[in-house]
Design a protein around this motif. Structure first.
Motif, PDB file in Angstrom:
ATOM      1  N   LEU A  49      21.632  -5.933   6.700  1.00  0.00           N
ATOM      2  CA  LEU A  49      21.846  -4.517   7.000  1.00  0.00           C
ATOM      3  C   LEU A  49      22.063  -4.324   8.495  1.00  0.00           C
ATOM      4  CD1 LEU A  49      21.824  -1.490   6.264  1.00  0.00           C
ATOM      5  CD2 LEU A  49      19.324  -1.570   6.559  1.00  0.00           C
ATOM      6  N   ALA A  50      21.209  -4.951   9.304  1.00  0.00           N
ATOM      7  CA  ALA A  50      21.322  -4.793  10.757  1.00  0.00           C
ATOM      8  C   ALA A  50      22.659  -5.294  11.278  1.00  0.00           C
ATOM      9  CB  ALA A  50      20.172  -5.533  11.443  1.00  0.00           C
TER      10      ALA A  50
ATOM     11  N   ASN B  97      11.129   6.718   7.000  1.00  0.00           N
ATOM     12  CA  ASN B  97      11.400   6.517   5.570  1.00  0.00           C
ATOM     13  C   ASN B  97      12.876   6.225   5.301  1.00  0.00           C
ATOM     14  OD1 ASN B  97       8.681   7.095   4.746  1.00  0.00           O
ATOM     15  ND2 ASN B  97       9.151   9.271   5.005  1.00  0.00           N
ATOM     16  N   GLY B  98      13.649   6.019   6.351  1.00  0.00           N
ATOM     17  CA  GLY B  98      15.081   5.825   6.203  1.00  0.00           C
ATOM     18  C   GLY B  98      15.537   4.388   6.260  1.00  0.00           C
ATOM     19  N   GLY B  99      14.576   3.468   6.407  1.00  0.00           N
ATOM     20  CA  GLY B  99      14.893   2.055   6.354  1.00  0.00           C
ATOM     21  C   GLY B  99      14.289   1.469   5.090  1.00  0.00           C
ATOM     22  N   TYR B 100      13.487   0.411   5.254  1.00  0.00           N
ATOM     23  CA  TYR B 100      12.839  -0.175   4.079  1.00  0.00           C
ATOM     24  C   TYR B 100      11.675   0.685   3.631  1.00  0.00           C
ATOM     25  CZ  TYR B 100      10.065  -3.099   1.041  1.00  0.00           C
ATOM     26  OH  TYR B 100       9.340  -3.567  -0.040  1.00  0.00           O
ATOM     27  N   ARG B 101      11.612   0.941   2.350  1.00  0.00           N
ATOM     28  CA  ARG B 101      10.416   1.506   1.727  1.00  0.00           C
ATOM     29  C   ARG B 101      10.238   0.828   0.375  1.00  0.00           C
ATOM     30  NH1 ARG B 101      13.854   6.553   1.858  1.00  0.00           N
ATOM     31  NH2 ARG B 101      14.563   6.945  -0.283  1.00  0.00           N
ATOM     32  N   SER B 102       9.009   0.644  -0.002  1.00  0.00           N
ATOM     33  CA  SER B 102       8.716  -0.162  -1.176  1.00  0.00           C
ATOM     34  C   SER B 102       8.959   0.611  -2.472  1.00  0.00           C
ATOM     35  CB  SER B 102       7.253  -0.621  -1.140  1.00  0.00           C
ATOM     36  OG  SER B 102       6.405   0.415  -1.616  1.00  0.00           O
ATOM     37  N   PRO B 103       8.984  -0.091  -3.607  1.00  0.00           N
ATOM     38  CA  PRO B 103       9.097   0.598  -4.890  1.00  0.00           C
ATOM     39  C   PRO B 103       7.874   1.445  -5.203  1.00  0.00           C
ATOM     40  CG  PRO B 103       8.804  -1.765  -5.214  1.00  0.00           C
ATOM     41  CD  PRO B 103       9.040  -1.551  -3.754  1.00  0.00           C
ATOM     42  N   SER B 104       6.801   1.325  -4.408  1.00  0.00           N
ATOM     43  CA  SER B 104       5.599   2.131  -4.602  1.00  0.00           C
ATOM     44  C   SER B 104       5.581   3.377  -3.722  1.00  0.00           C
ATOM     45  CB  SER B 104       4.355   1.288  -4.302  1.00  0.00           C
ATOM     46  OG  SER B 104       4.301   0.156  -5.146  1.00  0.00           O
ATOM     47  N   HIS B 105       6.568   3.535  -2.864  1.00  0.00           N
ATOM     48  CA  HIS B 105       6.637   4.698  -1.985  1.00  0.00           C
ATOM     49  C   HIS B 105       6.814   5.968  -2.812  1.00  0.00           C
ATOM     50  CE1 HIS B 105       8.082   7.464   1.113  1.00  0.00           C
ATOM     51  NE2 HIS B 105       7.630   6.615   2.015  1.00  0.00           N
TER      52      HIS B 105
ATOM     53  N   GLY C 167      15.664  -3.168   1.246  1.00  0.00           N
ATOM     54  CA  GLY C 167      15.831  -3.349   2.686  1.00  0.00           C
ATOM     55  C   GLY C 167      17.289  -3.393   3.093  1.00  0.00           C
ATOM     56  N   THR C 168      18.144  -2.752   2.281  1.00  0.00           N
ATOM     57  CA  THR C 168      19.589  -2.812   2.529  1.00  0.00           C
ATOM     58  C   THR C 168      20.196  -1.433   2.774  1.00  0.00           C
ATOM     59  OG1 THR C 168      20.005  -2.721   0.133  1.00  0.00           O
ATOM     60  CG2 THR C 168      19.865  -4.906   1.144  1.00  0.00           C
ATOM     61  N   ALA C 169      19.355  -0.435   3.042  1.00  0.00           N
ATOM     62  CA  ALA C 169      19.856   0.931   3.250  1.00  0.00           C
ATOM     63  C   ALA C 169      19.256   1.526   4.509  1.00  0.00           C
ATOM     64  CB  ALA C 169      19.516   1.807   2.042  1.00  0.00           C
TER      65      ALA C 169
END
Length: 202
Positions: free
Chosen positions: A93-94, A113-121, A133-135
């Protein structure tokens, strides 16, 4: 970067983490997108031992790791404590965002909250590419806030021109659109580092 292309951080198989973090990261599990299509979550992560490490570790010429790690209290508590874990795909991504940064010649700001956040967020209600981690949600470029259709679409066009791998969320006010930031991603990309097992996690 190390000689093998990895960041100078411990590489971790998410399937081998302690239960509480593994339950929040859900490495190798399947998550459905809004269309009902299932995608397998990342398995390989960088371990980040402190915020200082995050702010001093460069993932490209103009971006440091911490820019992709900012989350609020809606993230699982175990994932807000150090050590923290971020998918190795953050480097892909970078690399694409670096092309945008060089084209605009100024700072590109990623939202909390605009980069990596987990499926538990708390914001995760489907297979969002943020969980890979691709957005990135970009809220500002230089001194310009991306809060108008003209600005969002102008920078979207630049992003797609200089980094064809980037998908850009269209402008709009409904779910699946964006009206106060520029969302870019490289899809549901998973990365298996060299020398690691690619066995599918069931």
């Amino acid at each position: 970067m190390n000689a093998n292309g990895l960041l100078p951080l411990p590489l971790v198989d998410g399937c081998e983490l302690e239960e509480v973090r593994r339950a929040s990261l859900r490495p190798g599990e399947w998550l459905e997108d809004r269309a009902g299509v299932a995608h397998q979550l990342p398995r390989w992560f960088y371990e980040v031992d402190s915020w200082e490490t995050a702010t001093t570790t460069r993932v490209s010429e103009h971006f440091t790791l911490h820019e992709f790690m900012g989350v609020d209290v809606r993230e699982a508590r175990s994932l807000r404590l150090f050590p923290r874990y971020i998918p190795t795909t953050v480097t892909l991504l970078a690399a694409n965002l670096e092309l945008l940064r060089q084209a605009v010649g100024t700072y590109v700001w990623v939202a909390a909250n605009g980069g990596y956040r987990s499926p538990s967020h708390g914001l995760t209600d489907h297979a969002s590419t943020h969980c890979w981690g691709t957005a990135a949600n970009i809220y500002r470029v230089g001194d310009e806030w991306l809060d108008t259709q003209e600005r969002i679409e102008r920078y979207a066009a630049i992003a797609q021109r200089v980094a064809p791998a980037l998908w850009v969320r269209p402008f709009g006010h409904l779910k699946g659109f964006a009206d106060d930031h520029l969302h870019v991603d490289i899809g549901y990309t998973r990365q298996t580092p060299r020398g690691q097992d690619e066995e599918t996690v069931s």
